[in-house]
Enzyme design. Structure first.
Site, PDB file in Angstrom:
ATOM      1  N   ILE A   1     -20.149 -85.566 -25.210  1.00 51.24           N
ATOM      2  CA  ILE A   1     -20.612 -86.411 -26.308  1.00 51.24           C
ATOM      3  C   ILE A   1     -21.262 -85.495 -27.334  1.00 51.24           C
ATOM      4  O   ILE A   1     -21.964 -84.545 -26.973  1.00 51.24           O
ATOM      5  CB  ILE A   1     -21.610 -87.480 -25.807  1.00 51.24           C
ATOM      6  CG1 ILE A   1     -20.906 -88.495 -24.899  1.00 51.24           C
ATOM      7  CG2 ILE A   1     -22.239 -88.223 -26.977  1.00 51.24           C
ATOM      8  CD1 ILE A   1     -21.807 -89.586 -24.370  1.00 51.24           C
ATOM      9  N   ASP A   2     -21.035 -85.762 -28.602  1.00 52.73           N
ATOM     10  CA  ASP A   2     -21.614 -84.947 -29.674  1.00 52.73           C
ATOM     11  C   ASP A   2     -23.132 -84.900 -29.574  1.00 52.73           C
ATOM     12  O   ASP A   2     -23.765 -85.812 -29.035  1.00 52.73           O
ATOM     13  CB  ASP A   2     -21.231 -85.514 -31.041  1.00 52.73           C
ATOM     14  CG  ASP A   2     -19.749 -85.376 -31.339  1.00 52.73           C
ATOM     15  OD1 ASP A   2     -19.101 -84.537 -30.698  1.00 52.73           O
ATOM     16  OD2 ASP A   2     -19.251 -86.117 -32.201  1.00 52.73           O
ATOM     17  N   ARG A   3     -23.711 -83.834 -30.148  1.00 47.49           N
ATOM     18  CA  ARG A   3     -25.160 -83.631 -30.090  1.00 47.49           C
ATOM     19  C   ARG A   3     -25.935 -84.888 -30.509  1.00 47.49           C
ATOM     20  O   ARG A   3     -26.854 -85.329 -29.821  1.00 47.49           O
ATOM     21  CB  ARG A   3     -25.563 -82.471 -31.003  1.00 47.49           C
ATOM     22  CG  ARG A   3     -27.070 -82.226 -31.041  1.00 47.49           C
ATOM     23  CD  ARG A   3     -27.458 -81.342 -32.227  1.00 47.49           C
ATOM     24  NE  ARG A   3     -27.015 -79.974 -32.059  1.00 47.49           N
ATOM     25  CZ  ARG A   3     -27.752 -78.997 -31.519  1.00 47.49           C
ATOM     26  NH1 ARG A   3     -28.981 -79.253 -31.108  1.00 47.49           N
ATOM     27  NH2 ARG A   3     -27.260 -77.779 -31.415  1.00 47.49           N
TER      28      ARG A   3
ATOM     29  N   THR B   1     -24.868 -87.995 -30.887  1.00 47.58           N
ATOM     30  CA  THR B   1     -24.405 -89.246 -30.304  1.00 47.58           C
ATOM     31  C   THR B   1     -25.011 -89.347 -28.913  1.00 47.58           C
ATOM     32  O   THR B   1     -25.117 -88.353 -28.208  1.00 47.58           O
ATOM     33  CB  THR B   1     -22.868 -89.278 -30.207  1.00 47.58           C
ATOM     34  OG1 THR B   1     -22.308 -89.198 -31.522  1.00 47.58           O
ATOM     35  CG2 THR B   1     -22.385 -90.574 -29.560  1.00 47.58           C
TER      36      THR B   1
ATOM     37  N   HIS C   1     -14.684 -86.922 -33.045  1.00 47.17           N
ATOM     38  CA  HIS C   1     -15.272 -87.746 -34.099  1.00 47.17           C
ATOM     39  C   HIS C   1     -14.408 -88.972 -34.418  1.00 47.17           C
ATOM     40  O   HIS C   1     -14.427 -89.471 -35.547  1.00 47.17           O
ATOM     41  CB  HIS C   1     -15.478 -86.933 -35.381  1.00 47.17           C
ATOM     42  CG  HIS C   1     -16.402 -85.773 -35.219  1.00 47.17           C
ATOM     43  ND1 HIS C   1     -16.573 -84.809 -36.199  1.00 47.17           N
ATOM     44  CD2 HIS C   1     -17.216 -85.392 -34.191  1.00 47.17           C
ATOM     45  CE1 HIS C   1     -17.435 -83.909 -35.779  1.00 47.17           C
ATOM     46  NE2 HIS C   1     -17.834 -84.236 -34.556  1.00 47.17           N
TER      47      HIS C   1
END
Length: 322
Positions: free
Chosen positions: A145-147, A149, A245
């Site tokens: 998971i993105d930083r 998010t 994304h």
């Protein structure tokens, strides 16, 4: 001479893959040469690069001691906190609620405080992970998971769980649902966004195309509107494909960027909201196996969720700078 007795977490690997992890100082060229010259033997017999290892096998390496030296010093992951927000845990897996701002793996700045390092520290403290006793396996994350998010990240505690989960994710036998807040109101209360995403690794950003484009990958996102308040909508999104994304880019391309997302939206739209990064959370996970899951079959049809998502209360209370 150095010998390895293949443990449960090492079994099932190709011989060369195991050795690349168990003896990282051994150059690949010398590894292959040593196998050809029978300086590496399996159960006292000649072996092949592609041989699959079984529990109880004995590997003998007639090589110089210099290749078996291990670096001295403290374990790096112990420098990270052991604090975790645990959604579920058993002997095979760990489901962690990653909070926004925490990265999952070390980045180009070699950040030590990462989710995986926290998990390793946590398991080390519980005596469920001992690096000195493992020849090749390290507990690993199965998804990212993105930083900025938040949401559920799956970690495998053993090699069998890691193999099963990686295959299930590849076969899309896990359902991950996201909550997000978008600008504006969707034209339909339920819908599907389809397109083609092309990633620019230098900018860490994707571009959405409506038709096939060289290098672009298919992206499909289902959504449904849960609630609407003024100029914002609360959505649940289901990723039918897992692209970088994906939700952020497709919602922006549809004219409804995520609240707080300045990469795909516009800073002026978020002015006065207090949101500096995207309102996006992977809040629900369902194991939906359609094929045998082996030791993880007990997880089939089970659902796990994060009940307290940070931006939902703001939305319900109307605290978004109407």
């Amino acid at each position: 001479m150095k010998s390895f007795v293949i443990q449960k977490n090492d079994a099932g690997q190709r011989l060369d893959k195991f050795l690349s992890k168990a003896v990282p100082l051994l150059p690949p060229s010398l590894l292959y040469k040593s196998i050809r010259l029978k300086r590496i033997k399996l159960n006292r017999k000649r072996c092949e690069i592609s041989t699959r290892l079984a529990e109880g096998d004995v590997l003998e390496l007639y090589l110089n001691d210099e290749f078996f030296e291990k670096p001295e010093g403290p374990l790096l992951f112990l420098k990270a906190p052991a604090a975790l927000h645990i959604v579920y845990e058993d002997e095979n897996i760990l489901l962690v609620d990653k909070k926004p701002g925490l990265i999952v793996h070390e980045d180009s700045q070699e950040t030590v405080d990462t989710l995986i390092n926290r998990i390793l520290h946590y398991l080390y403290d519980k005596k469920e992970y001992c690096p000195g006793k493992e020849a090749s396996f390290v507990p690993s994350l199965c998804n990212r998971i993105d930083r900025n998010t938040g949401g559920i990240v799956i970690a495998a505690k053993n090699a069998e769980a890691l193999r099963v989960l990686n295959q299930k994710i590849k076969d899309r036998e896990l359902v991950k649902l996201y909550l997000c807040i978008v600008h504006g109101q969707m034209p339909q209360k339920e819908g599907t966004l389809s397109g083609y995403l092309l990633k620019d690794p230098d900018k860490n950003k994707v571009t959405v195309f409506s038709s096939p484009s060289p290098g672009a990958k298919t992206a499909v996102t289902k959504y449904r509107v849960l609630d609407e308040k003024g100029r914002f909508s609360l959505l649940e999104a289901d990723l039918l494909t897992g692209r970088t994304h994906q939700i952020r880019a497709q919602m922006a391309a549809a004219g409804h960027p995520l609240l707080g997302d300045t990469k795909y939206g516009f800073a002026r739209d978020n002015k006065g909201t207090g949101y500096r990064y995207q309102a996006l959370y992977s809040y629900r996970l369902t194991f939906q196996f359609s094929t045998d899951a082996g030791a993880l079959e007990y997880l089939n049809h089970r659902t796990f969720a994060v009940e307290d998502v940070w931006f939902v209360q703001d939305f319900k209370a109307g605290r978004l700078g109407e």
